[in-house]
Design a protein around this motif. Structure first.
Motif, PDB file in Angstrom:
ATOM      1  N   ASP A  23      -4.735   0.512  -4.981  1.00  0.00           N
ATOM      2  CA  ASP A  23      -5.677  -0.233  -4.114  1.00  0.00           C
ATOM      3  C   ASP A  23      -6.079   0.509  -2.836  1.00  0.00           C
ATOM      4  O   ASP A  23      -6.751  -0.070  -1.983  1.00  0.00           O
ATOM      5  N   VAL A  75     -14.004   5.287 -12.557  1.00  0.00           N
ATOM      6  CA  VAL A  75     -12.605   5.498 -12.172  1.00  0.00           C
ATOM      7  C   VAL A  75     -11.841   5.792 -13.466  1.00  0.00           C
ATOM      8  O   VAL A  75     -11.965   5.038 -14.442  1.00  0.00           O
ATOM      9  N   ILE A 107      -3.611   4.861 -10.542  1.00  0.00           N
ATOM     10  CA  ILE A 107      -2.323   4.173 -10.648  1.00  0.00           C
ATOM     11  C   ILE A 107      -2.413   2.730 -10.109  1.00  0.00           C
ATOM     12  O   ILE A 107      -1.408   2.042  -9.978  1.00  0.00           O
TER      13      ILE A 107
HETATM   14  S1  SF4 Z   1      -7.057   4.833  -4.682  1.00  0.00           S
HETATM   15 FE1  SF4 Z   1      -5.537   4.007  -6.111  1.00  0.00          FE
HETATM   16  S2  SF4 Z   1      -6.592   2.244  -7.077  1.00  0.00           S
HETATM   17 FE2  SF4 Z   1      -8.180   3.474  -6.064  1.00  0.00          FE
HETATM   18  S3  SF4 Z   1      -8.903   4.803  -7.738  1.00  0.00           S
HETATM   19 FE3  SF4 Z   1      -7.316   5.945  -6.619  1.00  0.00          FE
HETATM   20  S4  SF4 Z   1      -5.438   5.531  -7.756  1.00  0.00           S
HETATM   21 FE4  SF4 Z   1      -6.938   4.006  -8.395  1.00  0.00          FE
END
Ligand code: SF4
Ligand SMILES: Cc1cc2nc3c(=O)[nH]c(=O)nc-3n(C[C@H](O)[C@H](O)[C@H](O)COP(=O)(O)OP(=O)(O)OC[C@H]3O[C@@H](n4cnc5c(N)ncnc54)[C@H](O)[C@@H]3O)c2cc1C
Ligand code: SF4
Length: 429
Positions: A111, A102, A108
């Motif tokens: 979640d 990731v 950001i």
């Molecule tokens: S969904 Fe939100 S927390 Fe999950 S990787 Fe993407 S930006 Fe990050």
């Protein structure tokens, strides 16, 4: 060869983080290597910290934020040092940095990827008291707030079935299955080892019944049970039930005999636990089973006396070998020998095992890699020829916090400061 001004700090607990910030403020470039996906160490597992019972998050979160934002600190999470070569002023370090999958620049921390993940596995950071997804952050409030993927359990990586659910859920295109582990090479003039300690594995002592009855907890499990960001959001209920304990026994010194030293903090955190319980469940009875109470210093004695005398019943017992925890489905019974050599029993709903701290499993490997010595218990030893020194047995390598031996937060920070002054005095500014 020119002397290097950069510094490597291994371990991002309170000792390592404090050392980094001080060094960074002097203008040094610092590399902070942490094996977990997040920084903070054990202190962030505690809701409140003795002796002032201040909110641990309020104490540690500003330090974590400053570390992550400081231009002179490069934080390498999911990383471990693989090689240390050279001498004071000129160490070459190889770091194995694992892929996170990731991107920390694109994510950001929303979640949104967690819910769609079909995998549910035990969360070790939460002392296995709750589950996590294969894409996860260890706890709420994790810093950095960027998830990582557990490749052993993720379907995409283990091939058990096709899955792309997290990628589809992420609107920021932050997930990258092609991320790769990296070898990072750095040159530093000095090293601070701040790898903390492990907690004694109480399942090695079958007499305490750990793992056999849901009401038997380790002290660190109890910290998470009490934590407002923990598995029960701070509700004191017995594992796998809604039941509130009406009586709790705290057993001191579990593993002390096997470790052959006193960890020096267990009486303090046990008093803190008793205080937590009284605060949340005022009618719950608390029993402290002890053979020794070790509370050094001018504030600790008062803290323990105030809590133990007013809020708990102290039970002195004659022998740790003869204290047994018996259990059936409904009850936990403590069988013990009193100070007057009489056999007694006490039945309670919950037991907290105040376990000793012990050296990390990889201390021996680190000591060989860094060519420094361990003491007879397996903690890193400091130079005994210099009084009060935090320098290891190799010039240019310093030890801070629980890596040197069990201790509280305050003393860990003092050692971190001493290690920084050691680094400053051995490297030209
Ligand atoms: S969904 Fe939100 S927390 Fe999950 S990787 Fe993407 S930006 Fe990050
Ligand atoms: C149940 C319990 C309750 C406690 N309550 C209190 C309290 O209320 N007040 C108090 O003052 N003290 C308390 N303590 C003690 C406190 O936790 C320690 O003093 C403190 O955590 C020491 O900080 P540290 O930085 O030395 O180690 P840690 O907090 O253990 O941090 C070490 C860090 O190094 C990392 N690491 C380890 N090995 C490696 C490696 N090979 N490579 C890279 N990274 C590595 C770890 O992942 C971790 O992040 C408590 C301890 C326990 C067990
Ligand atoms: S790809 Fe892996 S981490 Fe992502 S949702 Fe599927 S199982 Fe979970």
């Amino acid at each position: 060869m020119d002397q290097q001004k950069n510094v490597l700090v291994i371990g991002a607990g309170i000792a390592g983080m404090k050392a980094c910030l001080l060094l960074a403020k002097t203008g040094k470039q610092v590399y902070l290597v942490e094996k977990l996906p997040i920084i903070g160490g054990k202190t962030i597992k505690n809701e409140e910290s003795f002796p002032n019972l201040e909110c641990s998050t309020c104490m540690v979160a500003p330090v974590q934020q400053e570390i992550l934002q400081h231009p002179n600190i490069k934080t390498l999470t999911l990383s471990e040092v693989e090689k240390i070569e050279g001498d004071i002023g000129n160490f070459t370090i190889i770091i194995n940095k694992k892929a996170r999958y990731v991107s920390d620049t694109d994510c950001i921390g929303c979640d949104m990827c967690f819910d769609p993940c079909p995998v549910s596995i035990s969360n070790e950071w939460e002392e296995n008291l709750m589950n996590k997804k294969a894409i996860y952050v260890p706890c709420s409030g994790s810093l950095p707030n960027v998830p990582t993927i557990d490749t052993e359990h993720c379907y995409h990586f283990n091939g058990k079935q096709e899955c792309n659910a997290c990628v589809e859920a992420c609107m920021f295109e932050a997930i990258n299955f092609d991320d790769k582990d990296e070898k990072v090479e750095i040159q530093v003039g000095a090293v601070i080892i701040a790898t903390g300690s492990d907690i004694y594995d109480v399942s090695l002592l079958p007499q305490f019944g750990y793992g056999k009855h849901p009401g038997i907890y380790t002290s660190m499990e109890f910290e998470r049970l009490f934590a407002s960001n923990g598995p029960t959001s701070g509700e004191l209920t017995i594992r796998n039930s809604e039941k509130t304990p009406k009586s709790i026994a705290i057993i001191h010194c579990v593993g002390r005999k096997e470790q052959d030293y006193c960890s020096g903090i267990c009486c303090m955190y046990s008093a803190k636990h008793a205080h937590f319980i009284k605060h949340k469940l005022p009618d719950t009875k608390i029993y402290n089973f002890y053979r020794d109470i070790c509370v050094p210093g001018k504030t600790y004695q008062k803290f323990v006396e105030k809590i133990n005398d007013i809020e708990t019943q102290m039970i002195y017992h004659n022998s740790m070998d003869e204290l047994n925890i018996l259990h059936n489905e409904n009850e936990i019974t403590i069988e013990y020998i009193t100070g007057k050599s009489k056999k007694e029993t006490l039945t309670v709903d919950m037991v907290i095992l105040a376990s000793a701290l012990n050296p990390g499993k990889d201390f021996s490997d680190i000591s060989k890699m860094a060519k420094i010595d361990l003491d007879k218990n397996g903690f890193f030893i400091t130079n005994q020829e210099k009084v009060g020194s935090v320098e290891s047995t190799k010039p240019g390598i310093f030890i801070a916090g629980c890596a040197e031996g069990p201790k509280d937060v305050q003393t860990s920070v003092i050692q971190a400061e001493a290690a920084v002054s050691g680094v400053m005095s051995c490297l030209d500014s």
